[in-house]
Design an enzyme around this catalytic site. Structure first.
Site, PDB file in Angstrom:
ATOM      1  N   LYS B 211      77.768  26.265  10.739  1.00 26.81           N
ATOM      2  CA  LYS B 211      77.140  24.858  10.177  1.00 26.81           C
ATOM      3  C   LYS B 211      76.989  24.820   8.383  1.00 26.81           C
ATOM      4  O   LYS B 211      77.617  24.105   7.717  1.00 26.81           O
ATOM      5  CB  LYS B 211      75.780  24.606  10.837  1.00 26.81           C
ATOM      6  CG  LYS B 211      75.250  23.356  10.651  1.00 26.81           C
ATOM      7  CD  LYS B 211      73.942  22.871  11.473  1.00 26.81           C
ATOM      8  CE  LYS B 211      74.044  23.087  12.922  1.00 26.81           C
ATOM      9  NZ  LYS B 211      72.625  22.883  13.577  1.00 26.81           N
ATOM     10  N   GLU B 217      78.213  37.228   8.213  1.00 26.87           N
ATOM     11  CA  GLU B 217      79.127  37.615   9.107  1.00 26.87           C
ATOM     12  C   GLU B 217      80.448  37.038   9.078  1.00 26.87           C
ATOM     13  O   GLU B 217      81.503  37.610   8.927  1.00 26.87           O
ATOM     14  CB  GLU B 217      78.783  38.047  10.753  1.00 26.87           C
ATOM     15  CG  GLU B 217      77.739  38.955  10.829  1.00 26.87           C
ATOM     16  CD  GLU B 217      76.281  38.573  10.641  1.00 26.87           C
ATOM     17  OE1 GLU B 217      76.184  37.433  10.174  1.00 26.87           O
ATOM     18  OE2 GLU B 217      75.587  39.262  11.155  1.00 26.87           O
ATOM     19  N   GLY B 275      72.858  25.762  17.293  1.00 23.50           N
ATOM     20  CA  GLY B 275      73.957  26.565  17.501  1.00 23.50           C
ATOM     21  C   GLY B 275      74.002  26.990  19.040  1.00 23.50           C
ATOM     22  O   GLY B 275      75.030  26.541  19.560  1.00 23.50           O
ATOM     23  N   ARG B 276      73.006  27.437  19.646  1.00 25.39           N
ATOM     24  CA  ARG B 276      73.049  27.833  21.150  1.00 25.39           C
ATOM     25  C   ARG B 276      73.182  26.447  21.961  1.00 25.39           C
ATOM     26  O   ARG B 276      73.487  26.856  23.173  1.00 25.39           O
ATOM     27  CB  ARG B 276      71.957  28.752  21.287  1.00 25.39           C
ATOM     28  CG  ARG B 276      70.448  28.143  20.997  1.00 25.39           C
ATOM     29  CD  ARG B 276      69.431  29.072  21.245  1.00 25.39           C
ATOM     30  NE  ARG B 276      68.152  28.545  20.883  1.00 25.39           N
ATOM     31  CZ  ARG B 276      67.476  28.280  19.634  1.00 25.39           C
ATOM     32  NH1 ARG B 276      68.225  28.672  18.475  1.00 25.39           N
ATOM     33  NH2 ARG B 276      66.311  28.080  19.498  1.00 25.39           N
ATOM     34  N   GLU B 362      66.527  33.302  23.117  1.00 28.61           N
ATOM     35  CA  GLU B 362      66.708  32.935  21.624  1.00 28.61           C
ATOM     36  C   GLU B 362      65.768  31.497  21.523  1.00 28.61           C
ATOM     37  O   GLU B 362      64.957  31.365  20.552  1.00 28.61           O
ATOM     38  CB  GLU B 362      68.024  32.649  21.001  1.00 28.61           C
ATOM     39  CG  GLU B 362      67.817  32.246  19.316  1.00 28.61           C
ATOM     40  CD  GLU B 362      69.188  32.338  18.460  1.00 28.61           C
ATOM     41  OE1 GLU B 362      69.946  31.435  18.401  1.00 28.61           O
ATOM     42  OE2 GLU B 362      69.405  33.448  18.093  1.00 28.61           O
ATOM     43  N   HIS B 393      77.297  47.595  42.680  1.00 24.54           N
ATOM     44  CA  HIS B 393      77.696  48.892  42.523  1.00 24.54           C
ATOM     45  C   HIS B 393      77.158  49.413  41.172  1.00 24.54           C
ATOM     46  O   HIS B 393      77.474  50.477  40.852  1.00 24.54           O
ATOM     47  CB  HIS B 393      79.127  49.127  42.730  1.00 24.54           C
ATOM     48  CG  HIS B 393      79.611  48.679  44.209  1.00 24.54           C
ATOM     49  ND1 HIS B 393      79.830  49.624  44.933  1.00 24.54           N
ATOM     50  CD2 HIS B 393      79.809  47.536  44.830  1.00 24.54           C
ATOM     51  CE1 HIS B 393      80.348  49.135  46.099  1.00 24.54           C
ATOM     52  NE2 HIS B 393      80.370  47.786  46.038  1.00 24.54           N
ATOM     53  N   LYS B 508      67.224  39.409   8.286  1.00 18.57           N
ATOM     54  CA  LYS B 508      68.312  39.029   7.298  1.00 18.57           C
ATOM     55  C   LYS B 508      67.853  39.355   5.932  1.00 18.57           C
ATOM     56  O   LYS B 508      68.562  39.706   5.023  1.00 18.57           O
ATOM     57  CB  LYS B 508      68.633  37.501   7.356  1.00 18.57           C
ATOM     58  CG  LYS B 508      69.707  37.061   8.702  1.00 18.57           C
ATOM     59  CD  LYS B 508      69.606  35.458   8.465  1.00 18.57           C
ATOM     60  CE  LYS B 508      70.342  34.834   9.644  1.00 18.57           C
ATOM     61  NZ  LYS B 508      70.411  33.452   9.536  1.00 18.57           N
TER      62      LYS B 508
END
Lengths: 552, 552
Positions: B211, B217, B275-276, B362, B393, B508
């Protein structure tokens, strides 16, 4: 002296720990204070077996460590570890030894179980794996149409694939040229459908892994794969190998003459190595040797052996997996954390958390001690995780400002890719990754005051950091052994059996009854599921009508 | 009336719930007893928006449901949901609306935010996505050497890829012929190295999603990718598109003339969709339309819209995500479960749990209410999961016999693959999968006595089951919307803001300081990290020496 089956609550060291833990509610024991000590890292870190293990950001002090070592001594856990390695039948509920460490023992000292030389048996399986994988690599063994094998499909579920998947992902860069590996674990037809849309049947080798050769999912997929190969006009007997117990229905010597059930080769696994501990046996050895080459698999074993030796022989204060296990018990039972995250800052370790989730939760999610007494304290915890920095942009909001959970950070000094020398903001991608690996444990521990409460960080959130020199086969083997040793040390402290898994049985029994209902309906369209319970019956009707229906 | 900011502990319904929950410690309220009621399923299930939602195996009775609905009313949560959908700035800490539902609204009713017509803006972005993806499909837009695009690499982290990854995996069978999608999320060089070993640069389209276009990253990877393309002799300006805010440094109109920074096309995202929650915006829309075709993406949106309408308009007693949220609060705050597993019996939903892990943890991992008061009760929980039967399993031993956690089971009536008609034990693979899907909730709920304590199952372990008719784009859209609505309903009950994420900021900031240390050292070999704290300094030295070193 055998293990002390005293209720853990009755142990003096346990009582002292309970009292001692109360201190950690006080502000003076906030990690921010503990980290004021300039020598904190020296006192709360270890360097051994080529790894660096740092527990300076765990909520412990010298007194709690002293009491935890007393607990380890009360439970005699290093002695129990040695008994395990020597082949004693410590999996008493199943009357079996637990000898995953023997699968990577290059020691000449014999280990006998039921009069058999375990090391010799394991060595002979390894020799067979080496010969077979070398022949496939050279092209001496090919598919039925003479083409070299390029696709390996591992048919196996749970312990028959999770460890192998972890290692094959971690060592992806080491794979043989043009060899691909796929995991057909789930009975879900989507798993099968997707794999057969990718592979070329002529160059596909199916590796069926099941100790008993009765696992429902595995046999359903094996059957489907054989039908698929025959439909493609390919003789399955040249395309199927098995990893199974001697004499099982999937063992070559006992397999039927019928070529549709034929097997190219069988490799044995043994009841003294349980599924979730089996990656260093033929279970991992066969697919990994075919995928990476036998030499890489052997390097992986040597790494695991080095960490086994460390776990067995280092004194408690110098023992990385032992300390990790003590901290796990401390966090679980004394500080009250129900879950732990494993966050490797290394994308190739993306399948570490799913593997350890299985290894640890299946081993230690128990409700009785080894003498059958109901536990008075919870054992086992929830394990989850994703690689960093991804996790920071996913669930770390909760880690920093919500419900706290301890984190195990893992870093790697030398990455597998060294050819990209591009800088941004003055650093490489690998340095950027490390800047995050180093900042997160500090942010979690220290927290930060802010006048605006939504931006306040309470800190005091514990973590460990483990550093590997690289992602070589040896390092990956050590990492596996570290977590295996940590898991069994935890169990020895709690006094539970980490090698059985009776908790998976009830679901299997009920599934069998439901399968019978379905088969009845498949055979007889008029069948109306009369013996199923009301809820199950409703679902069976929905599935057979192929639509969502109302509850009557 | 705006939201009631009373401490949740002061609400009469909350107090009644606390009292009422105590009953569930009694044997008469064990699920085994509750399930004796023949009409249990009818009373504790819903069929709506094409889905079936069954909470008959949750530890609730009519009285607890009544009190939970009273809590929903006290917190006015349906009204808050409507305010959210209408564009009110309910993300008050960031002074923003929360309009993910607008991204899939085909309603003509205008929604205005800051004087702008939101629906018209979103529609114009969708039109641009449709045109662009159609042109790529037809081959009218190609790479710089004229070859069709075959590889999509999404550069984005957290909310910029997890939702898209979930949908692209779920709809894998619907992908355009010969189109592949890759996710370059992690700054870890392994992520980049592995992707560039697979793709063909000439046929690769890089989709950069951020955005602000400042995410560390993402920009490190974007830079690396551009250098890589130039080294391969390919003009990046024909191979990079961006999804970003209007006017950001990555927006085409504001990008530099320098062709090495050139952009083929930009698609806008807006600050009223976090974002999410952004998979139904251009964030998901651009990659999914290129991968699946725009028509499939639109079908996905229509499914999501249908569930949004259900969440907004169904009465509480008929509202699936609302009931799911109430049960989540009940399990979290009244029965004391800190974690929930999401177990889809459908391999294509393998990325559902990682996405919902982000969405929910979040959103709701917070420590203050919307008026800034410290919470008196924990909110948010740990979410994890793997597909069934794999999970059985792996970690289900703990679910059955260890520390209990609620489970959300998901089943699908019609699988995407219908061409394999092979039976084993009288059933198909899909039926075998369902036999397990049906048996697990029953085994967990009922338990089983056994004279041998290690084989005893205490039962009383809660779960829900949701059934989807299929894995069509519409159903996947509904499933997404269900979890988004459930997440915000939970937040409305707890009185927290599910749209901010200040908890990720401290890490950050600290990373920035560490990066500066590294950059200093890169520029000046003699630099000795003198301003770093002792622990960080030790690690910086290890990394720069490229070996594990002792603590001095």
């Amino acid at each position: 002296m055998i293990m002390d089956n005293l209720d853990i609550n009755e142990l003096p060291s346990w009582k002292h720990l309970k009292e001692s833990a109360a201190r950690f509610q006080q502000p003076a024991y906030h990690l921010k204070q503990l980290l004021n000590d300039e020598s904190r890292l020296k006192g709360f870190s270890l360097q051994s077996a080529g790894f660096f293990y740092d527990f300076s950001r765990q909520r412990v002090d010298n007194e709690s460590m002293k009491l935890l070592f007393a607990l380890a001594e009360d439970r005699n856990i290093t002695h129990q570890f040695k008994k395990m390695m020597s082949g004693e039948k410590i999996n008493h509920t199943e009357d079996r030894a637990a000898l995953h460490t023997a699968a990577r023992s290059y020691n000449d000292t014999g280990i006998e179980v039921d009069g058999k030389n375990v090391l010799a048996e394991l060595k002979s399986v390894r020799t067979k794996i080496k010969d077979f994988s070398d022949q496939v690599k050279k092209g001496d063994i090919t598919g039925s149409t003479g083409k070299r094998f390029k696709h390996l499909v591992v048919i196996g579920i749970g312990g028959s694939y999770l460890g192998t998947e972890f290692v094959s992902e971690a060592l992806y860069v080491d794979a043989n040229d043009d060899m691909h590996i796929h995991y057909l674990s789930n009975v879900d037809i989507h798993n099968f459908g997707r794999i057969v849309s990718i592979i070329d049947p002529e160059t596909t080798l199916w590796i069926v892994i099941s100790k008993s050769y009765t696992t429902a999912e595995t046999l359903a997929n094996e059957n489907l794969a054989r039908v698929f190969m025959m439909e493609k006009g390919i003789d399955p007997s040249k395309h199927f190998i098995t990893v199974t117990a001697k004499g099982s229905p999937g063992d070559m010597t006992s397999a039927k003459d019928d070529s549709s059930r034929g097997i190219l080769a069988s490799f044995h696994m043994f009841d003294f190595i349980g599924g979730r501990y089996s990656v260093s046996s033929a279970v991992g050895g066969v697919p990994l040797s075919l995928y990476l080459g036998y030499d890489k698999f052997e390097r992986f074993l040597k790494g695991a052996e080095e960490m086994d030796q460390h776990a067995a022989s280092a004194s408690p204060r110098n023992n990385m997996p032992l300390i990790a296990a003590l901290l796990s018990v401390w966090n679980n039972n004394f500080l009250g954390y129900p879950a732990t995250a494993i966050i490797p800052y290394a994308a190739p370790l993306s399948k570490l958390a799913p593997h350890i989730q299985q290894l640890n939760m299946e081993s230690n999610g128990k409700s009785v001690t080894i003498d059958g007494t109901a536990l008075s304290e919870p054992t086992g915890g929830i394990i989850f995780g994703e690689p960093g920095t991804n996790a920071q942009h996913s669930f770390f909001q909760l880690a920093h400002q919500g419900r706290p959970f301890p984190i195990e950070f893992i870093g790697v000094i030398s990455p597998q890719y060294n050819q990209f020398h591009v800088y941004r903001n003055g650093v490489t991608n690998h340095q950027e990754l490390w800047a995050n690996l180093l900042s997160q444990p500090m942010a979690l521990a220290l927290g930060k005051k802010n006048a605006y409460s939504a931006k306040q960080f309470s800190g005091n959130r514990p973590s460990s950091t483990m550093i590997l020199p690289d992602l070589s086969p040896e390092s990956v083997g050590k990492l596996l052994s570290f977590y295996e040793a940590k898991t069994v040390f935890e169990a020895f402290i709690w006094g539970i059996n980490p090698f059985d898994q009776f908790g998976v049985e009830l679901g299997k029994q009920l599934a069998k009854d439901i399968r019978t209902e379905m088969a009845e309906k498949n055979a007889n369209k008029a069948y109306s599921f009369d013996t199923a319970s009301p809820i199950v019956k409703h679902y069976l009707k929905m599935l057979s009508k192929n639509e969502i229906t109302s509850v009557e």
